[in-house]
Write an enzyme that holds these catalytic residues in place. Structure first.
Site: not given
Length: 247
Positions: A62, A105, A108, A128
């Protein structure tokens, strides 16, 4: 400014290109909104989707600059978890083509897809906690379902990053191919899916994702719908004719 997501439409499939190569396709709000629009189109006109990154990276995570500024209410909105869940729930299968890094991200997003094809440079993980947060967009439960709890804990709690061979051995990747064959491999898989009856594939995916207590009723209802289709009759008739013609 270039579009964060490039969409290539074909009759039976759509290619979604994450297009932020200058930041290794980091997933920011603009890319999330573009993915929502792509999902809306795929919900209205169900087709197979292939998700691929530009610049030799799937998605390195992300956007950290945006994440740093997010607060409690942003977390509760589920900005990334919402779009990844929508990808997971698309009517037709979704294929992630994972070249290079798929971290945070990006990983994911790959977990939310139905299939993942990698290259020798693929690296998948969730760092993370090293940034003071958790993998809250699906990894804490999808990854356990995909690879089992022991390996999921290594990735999520101990920062292990899987290379292509490790991800293939864990079946997190369905296949590993040379980078220059990645998109062709994705289309070969899409061709195999597209060879089946689209509604049968669509309902099979829905039944497969249904909670345990929905079975066997959901199986029976889906089968009842398919029993009434003209395509079922035509495909079975063709099968019987081929068998009849064999010596």
């Amino acid at each position: 400014m270039s579009e964060p997501l490039l969409v290539e439409e074909h009759d039976d499939r759509v290619v979604l290109r994450l297009n932020r190569p200058e930041v290794r396709n980091a997933i920011d709000r603009a890319l999330v909104e573009a993915l929502h629009e792509a999902c809306r189109c795929l919900e209205e006109e169900p087709r197979i989707a292939l998700v691929v990154g530009t610049g030799g990276t799937f998605a390195a995570g992300a956007d950290i600059g945006q994440l740093r500024e997010r607060r409690r209410d942003d977390g509760l909105r589920g900005i990334n978890s919402g779009i990844f869940d929508r990808v997971h729930r698309l009517p037709m299968p979704v294929i992630a083509l994972v070249d290079g890094y798929a971290l945070g991200g990006g990983a994911e997003l790959a977990y939310a897809c139905d299939f993942r094809i990698g290259t020798p440079t693929t690296r998948i993980g969730n760092p993370e906690p090293s940034l003071g947060i958790l993998a809250a967009a699906g990894a804490t439960w999808r990854l356990r379902e995909l690879v089992g709890e022991p390996l999921a804990k290594e990735i999520l709690l101990a920062g292990r990053v899987l290379d292509a061979d490790e991800a293939l051995a864990a079946r997190l990747l369905n296949e590993v191919v040379p980078a220059d064959d990645l998109e062709a491999a994705g289309h070969r898989l899409a061709d195999r899916i597209a060879a089946s009856a689209p509604l049968a594939v669509r309902l099979t995916k829905s039944v497969l994702h249904a909670p345990r207590d929905a079975h066997p009723l959901i199986d029976d209802v889906a089968q009842a719908v398919l029993f009434e289709t003209e395509e079922k009759h035509d495909r079975m008739t063709a099968f019987l004719e081929r068998r009849k013609d064999k010596p």
